[in-house]
Design a protein around this motif. Structure first.
Motif, PDB file in Angstrom:
ATOM      1  N   HIS A 199       0.814  -1.215   0.000  1.00  0.00           N
ATOM      2  CA  HIS A 199       0.000   0.000   0.000  1.00  0.00           C
ATOM      3  C   HIS A 199       0.849   1.267   0.000  1.00  0.00           C
ATOM      4  O   HIS A 199       0.520   2.239  -0.681  1.00  0.00           O
ATOM      5  CB  HIS A 199      -0.927  -0.004   1.223  1.00  0.00           C
ATOM      6  CG  HIS A 199      -1.963  -1.082   1.195  1.00  0.00           C
ATOM      7  ND1 HIS A 199      -3.026  -1.072   0.330  1.00  0.00           N
ATOM      8  CD2 HIS A 199      -2.077  -2.224   1.917  1.00  0.00           C
ATOM      9  CE1 HIS A 199      -3.767  -2.146   0.512  1.00  0.00           C
ATOM     10  NE2 HIS A 199      -3.213  -2.869   1.467  1.00  0.00           N
ATOM     11  N   ASN A 200       1.919   1.300   0.759  1.00  0.00           N
ATOM     12  CA  ASN A 200       2.718   2.515   0.893  1.00  0.00           C
ATOM     13  C   ASN A 200       4.115   2.351   0.325  1.00  0.00           C
ATOM     14  O   ASN A 200       5.041   3.054   0.725  1.00  0.00           O
ATOM     15  CB  ASN A 200       2.803   2.925   2.367  1.00  0.00           C
ATOM     16  CG  ASN A 200       1.448   3.271   2.950  1.00  0.00           C
ATOM     17  OD1 ASN A 200       0.674   3.991   2.329  1.00  0.00           O
ATOM     18  ND2 ASN A 200       1.159   2.747   4.125  1.00  0.00           N
ATOM     19  N   ARG A 201       4.286   1.434  -0.602  1.00  0.00           N
ATOM     20  CA  ARG A 201       5.580   1.217  -1.228  1.00  0.00           C
ATOM     21  C   ARG A 201       5.537   1.662  -2.683  1.00  0.00           C
ATOM     22  O   ARG A 201       4.520   1.529  -3.372  1.00  0.00           O
ATOM     23  CB  ARG A 201       5.966  -0.264  -1.166  1.00  0.00           C
ATOM     24  CG  ARG A 201       6.129  -0.806   0.239  1.00  0.00           C
ATOM     25  CD  ARG A 201       7.323  -0.223   0.962  1.00  0.00           C
ATOM     26  NE  ARG A 201       8.568  -0.497   0.251  1.00  0.00           N
ATOM     27  CZ  ARG A 201       9.274  -1.610   0.405  1.00  0.00           C
ATOM     28  NH1 ARG A 201       8.855  -2.562   1.240  1.00  0.00           N
ATOM     29  NH2 ARG A 201      10.406  -1.786  -0.252  1.00  0.00           N
ATOM     30  N   HIS A 202       6.654   2.175  -3.152  1.00  0.00           N
ATOM     31  CA  HIS A 202       6.785   2.557  -4.552  1.00  0.00           C
ATOM     32  C   HIS A 202       7.147   1.319  -5.374  1.00  0.00           C
ATOM     33  O   HIS A 202       8.026   0.545  -4.979  1.00  0.00           O
ATOM     34  CB  HIS A 202       7.886   3.611  -4.716  1.00  0.00           C
ATOM     35  CG  HIS A 202       7.683   4.839  -3.888  1.00  0.00           C
ATOM     36  ND1 HIS A 202       6.772   5.831  -4.224  1.00  0.00           N
ATOM     37  CD2 HIS A 202       8.265   5.250  -2.728  1.00  0.00           C
ATOM     38  CE1 HIS A 202       6.815   6.790  -3.320  1.00  0.00           C
ATOM     39  NE2 HIS A 202       7.706   6.464  -2.404  1.00  0.00           N
ATOM     40  N   TRP A 203       6.489   1.114  -6.531  1.00  0.00           N
ATOM     41  CA  TRP A 203       6.796  -0.063  -7.326  1.00  0.00           C
ATOM     42  C   TRP A 203       6.655   0.190  -8.827  1.00  0.00           C
ATOM     43  O   TRP A 203       5.950   1.102  -9.266  1.00  0.00           O
ATOM     44  CB  TRP A 203       5.950  -1.264  -6.918  1.00  0.00           C
ATOM     45  CG  TRP A 203       4.453  -1.094  -6.825  1.00  0.00           C
ATOM     46  CD1 TRP A 203       3.719  -0.957  -5.677  1.00  0.00           C
ATOM     47  CD2 TRP A 203       3.491  -1.074  -7.902  1.00  0.00           C
ATOM     48  NE1 TRP A 203       2.376  -0.857  -5.967  1.00  0.00           N
ATOM     49  CE2 TRP A 203       2.211  -0.934  -7.323  1.00  0.00           C
ATOM     50  CE3 TRP A 203       3.588  -1.161  -9.293  1.00  0.00           C
ATOM     51  CZ2 TRP A 203       1.046  -0.874  -8.090  1.00  0.00           C
ATOM     52  CZ3 TRP A 203       2.431  -1.105 -10.065  1.00  0.00           C
ATOM     53  CH2 TRP A 203       1.181  -0.955  -9.458  1.00  0.00           C
ATOM     54  N   ILE A 204       7.382  -0.653  -9.570  1.00  0.00           N
ATOM     55  CA  ILE A 204       7.260  -0.715 -11.024  1.00  0.00           C
ATOM     56  C   ILE A 204       6.874  -2.149 -11.366  1.00  0.00           C
ATOM     57  O   ILE A 204       7.525  -3.097 -10.914  1.00  0.00           O
ATOM     58  CB  ILE A 204       8.579  -0.364 -11.739  1.00  0.00           C
ATOM     59  CG1 ILE A 204       9.038   1.041 -11.364  1.00  0.00           C
ATOM     60  CG2 ILE A 204       8.429  -0.488 -13.248  1.00  0.00           C
ATOM     61  CD1 ILE A 204      10.403   1.403 -11.946  1.00  0.00           C
ATOM     62  N   LEU A 205       5.830  -2.315 -12.157  1.00  0.00           N
ATOM     63  CA  LEU A 205       5.366  -3.649 -12.540  1.00  0.00           C
ATOM     64  C   LEU A 205       5.847  -3.970 -13.947  1.00  0.00           C
ATOM     65  O   LEU A 205       5.634  -3.199 -14.878  1.00  0.00           O
ATOM     66  CB  LEU A 205       3.837  -3.707 -12.473  1.00  0.00           C
ATOM     67  CG  LEU A 205       3.188  -5.043 -12.839  1.00  0.00           C
ATOM     68  CD1 LEU A 205       3.681  -6.147 -11.904  1.00  0.00           C
ATOM     69  CD2 LEU A 205       1.664  -4.926 -12.747  1.00  0.00           C
ATOM     70  N   ASP A 206       6.491  -5.141 -14.083  1.00  0.00           N
ATOM     71  CA  ASP A 206       7.055  -5.552 -15.367  1.00  0.00           C
ATOM     72  C   ASP A 206       6.379  -6.842 -15.840  1.00  0.00           C
ATOM     73  O   ASP A 206       6.333  -7.822 -15.111  1.00  0.00           O
ATOM     74  CB  ASP A 206       8.564  -5.790 -15.216  1.00  0.00           C
ATOM     75  CG  ASP A 206       9.200  -6.329 -16.486  1.00  0.00           C
ATOM     76  OD1 ASP A 206       8.709  -5.988 -17.580  1.00  0.00           O
ATOM     77  OD2 ASP A 206      10.172  -7.089 -16.391  1.00  0.00           O
ATOM     78  N   GLY A 207       5.876  -6.828 -17.076  1.00  0.00           N
ATOM     79  CA  GLY A 207       5.326  -8.030 -17.677  1.00  0.00           C
ATOM     80  C   GLY A 207       3.820  -8.140 -17.652  1.00  0.00           C
ATOM     81  O   GLY A 207       3.249  -9.063 -18.228  1.00  0.00           O
ATOM     82  N   PHE A 208       3.138  -7.239 -17.013  1.00  0.00           N
ATOM     83  CA  PHE A 208       1.678  -7.246 -16.934  1.00  0.00           C
ATOM     84  C   PHE A 208       1.230  -5.822 -16.620  1.00  0.00           C
ATOM     85  O   PHE A 208       1.841  -5.175 -15.766  1.00  0.00           O
ATOM     86  CB  PHE A 208       1.224  -8.208 -15.828  1.00  0.00           C
ATOM     87  CG  PHE A 208      -0.257  -8.440 -15.767  1.00  0.00           C
ATOM     88  CD1 PHE A 208      -0.841  -9.470 -16.478  1.00  0.00           C
ATOM     89  CD2 PHE A 208      -1.071  -7.628 -14.987  1.00  0.00           C
ATOM     90  CE1 PHE A 208      -2.217  -9.698 -16.412  1.00  0.00           C
ATOM     91  CE2 PHE A 208      -2.440  -7.836 -14.920  1.00  0.00           C
ATOM     92  CZ  PHE A 208      -3.012  -8.881 -15.630  1.00  0.00           C
ATOM     93  N   PRO A 209       0.212  -5.330 -17.310  1.00  0.00           N
ATOM     94  CA  PRO A 209      -0.576  -5.960 -18.373  1.00  0.00           C
ATOM     95  C   PRO A 209       0.111  -5.864 -19.731  1.00  0.00           C
ATOM     96  O   PRO A 209       0.957  -5.005 -19.939  1.00  0.00           O
ATOM     97  CB  PRO A 209      -1.861  -5.153 -18.360  1.00  0.00           C
ATOM     98  CG  PRO A 209      -1.421  -3.776 -17.947  1.00  0.00           C
ATOM     99  CD  PRO A 209      -0.306  -3.999 -16.950  1.00  0.00           C
ATOM    100  N   ARG A 210      -0.305  -6.733 -20.653  1.00  0.00           N
ATOM    101  CA  ARG A 210       0.207  -6.718 -22.011  1.00  0.00           C
ATOM    102  C   ARG A 210      -0.902  -6.497 -23.043  1.00  0.00           C
ATOM    103  O   ARG A 210      -0.608  -6.281 -24.210  1.00  0.00           O
ATOM    104  CB  ARG A 210       0.932  -8.028 -22.323  1.00  0.00           C
ATOM    105  CG  ARG A 210       2.261  -8.195 -21.565  1.00  0.00           C
ATOM    106  CD  ARG A 210       3.265  -7.140 -21.983  1.00  0.00           C
ATOM    107  NE  ARG A 210       4.517  -7.239 -21.248  1.00  0.00           N
ATOM    108  CZ  ARG A 210       5.574  -7.925 -21.665  1.00  0.00           C
ATOM    109  NH1 ARG A 210       5.499  -8.618 -22.789  1.00  0.00           N
ATOM    110  NH2 ARG A 210       6.672  -7.952 -20.955  1.00  0.00           N
ATOM    111  N   THR A 211      -2.148  -6.613 -22.620  1.00  0.00           N
ATOM    112  CA  THR A 211      -3.280  -6.438 -23.530  1.00  0.00           C
ATOM    113  C   THR A 211      -4.297  -5.495 -22.909  1.00  0.00           C
ATOM    114  O   THR A 211      -4.256  -5.215 -21.696  1.00  0.00           O
ATOM    115  CB  THR A 211      -3.963  -7.782 -23.840  1.00  0.00           C
ATOM    116  OG1 THR A 211      -4.598  -8.269 -22.638  1.00  0.00           O
ATOM    117  CG2 THR A 211      -2.959  -8.810 -24.348  1.00  0.00           C
ATOM    118  N   LEU A 212      -5.225  -5.045 -23.726  1.00  0.00           N
ATOM    119  CA  LEU A 212      -6.259  -4.131 -23.243  1.00  0.00           C
ATOM    120  C   LEU A 212      -7.099  -4.789 -22.162  1.00  0.00           C
ATOM    121  O   LEU A 212      -7.418  -4.164 -21.141  1.00  0.00           O
ATOM    122  CB  LEU A 212      -7.139  -3.687 -24.412  1.00  0.00           C
ATOM    123  CG  LEU A 212      -8.289  -2.739 -24.087  1.00  0.00           C
ATOM    124  CD1 LEU A 212      -7.765  -1.452 -23.471  1.00  0.00           C
ATOM    125  CD2 LEU A 212      -9.106  -2.440 -25.350  1.00  0.00           C
TER     126      LEU A 212
END
Length: 310
Positions: A134-147
């Motif tokens: 909830h209070n952490r900074h993050w980058i998500l890699d690999g998802f989402p890839r489609t609408l």
């Protein structure tokens, strides 16, 4: 992406009704892709009114880019400089399978039979981790890839009152990427990437850190690159257009253009610093600080010595 991450979602392709011959001709010979096929003129969509000047904003970030655009390199730079978690969908999925969770067992059965992972299972894999941050900074890699995946993720995050705060598109011209992958060599055990044009190894053909031989990726050739790029246009362009058109005050969408990661990095760093001024830089390792202190004590001179001029 590995077979583990293939999904059954089919992205709409109606807006990209061009033939393979037209695609390859545009990819290889044209210096500029048609605007209709590339809805990448994405600008900021605003910021949350509850976070004046970004003081209370949490970085929840997605980064998109064509294959070979350098998004992995740029994400790694952000994680190295700032206190940001990098979440790989592949790593999360493998963890679920290894720990024999309910989702992991479902995924393992599907993968074992050569099937495609449904979007709802991939969503559970990802959100099982995101819901704890909830209070952490993050980058998500690999998802989402489609609408479809993007809408599922968006709905879930908003239901938890943790919406995306930054979507970045790394836009590099097709012909530049094609030239780049022709000169790209990698150290497979570590994932370190070299380019003979602008980031060559210290010793030709050898990894800087280990001295082990470098190799070419199997997909670093024009024919495979063209197929990967076609898939990107069909799947990711509608997803980027979706984020652009969403009436959101919390999610900022921005496109960064350039020829190399070194050229794009200052833009990305400036965007993140200005949007999230409370984002902390990583502390220098204690051992490195100690070495610097010892050097200063032994040398007994300031950083810029007026005698040696260094």
């Amino acid at each position: 992406m590995s077979a583990l991450l293939r999904t059954s979602a089919k992205a709409p392709v109606r807006a990209f009704a061009f033939t393979r011959t037209q695609f390859q001709r545009r990819t290889i010979s044209s210096t500029r892709a048609p605007q209709k096929a590339l809805p990448f003129s994405l600008n900021a969509t605003g910021t949350s009114s509850s976070s004046v000047n970004g003081q209370n904003k949490i970085l929840r970030m997605l980064m998109f880019g064509k294959p070979g655009a350098g998004k992995g390199t740029l994400s790694a730079r952000l994680v190295k400089k700032y206190e940001i978690l990098s979440l790989s969908t592949g790593d999360l999925l493998r963890q679920h399978i290894a720990e024999r969770t309910e989702v992991g067992r479902m995924a393992e059965e599907i993968v074992a039979t050569g099937g495609f992972l449904p979007d709802d299972i991939m969503l559970k894999v990802v959100t099982s981790k995101l819901d704890m941050l909830h209070n952490r900074h993050w980058i998500l890699d690999g998802f989402p890839r489609t609408l479809g995946q993007g809408k599922l993720l968006d709905d879930h995050l908003r239901s938890r009152n943790t919406p995306l705060s930054l979507v970045v598109n790394v836009d590099v011209a097709d012909e530049i990427i094609l030239s780049r992958i022709s000169d790209r060599w990698v150290h497979l055990p570590s994932g370190r990437v070299y380019n003979l044009s602008y980031n060559p190894p210290k010793v030709h053909g050898l990894d800087d850190a280990t001295g082990e031989p470098l190799t070419k990726r199997p997909d670093d050739n024009p024919e495979i690159f063209a197929r990967r790029l076609e898939k990107f246009y069909a799947s990711t362009s509608p997803l980027l257009a979706y984020y652009k058109t969403q009436p959101s005050r919390s999610t900022r969408v921005s496109t960064l253009t350039g020829s190399t990661s070194d050229e794009i990095w200052p833009q990305l760093d400036g965007l993140v610093r200005s949007s999230f001024p409370n984002l902390k830089e990583r502390a220098e390792p204690r051992g490195q600080r100690l070495r610097h202190s010892l050097q200063e004590a032994v040398l007994g001179r300031p950083d810029h010595d007026p005698i040696t001029k260094c």
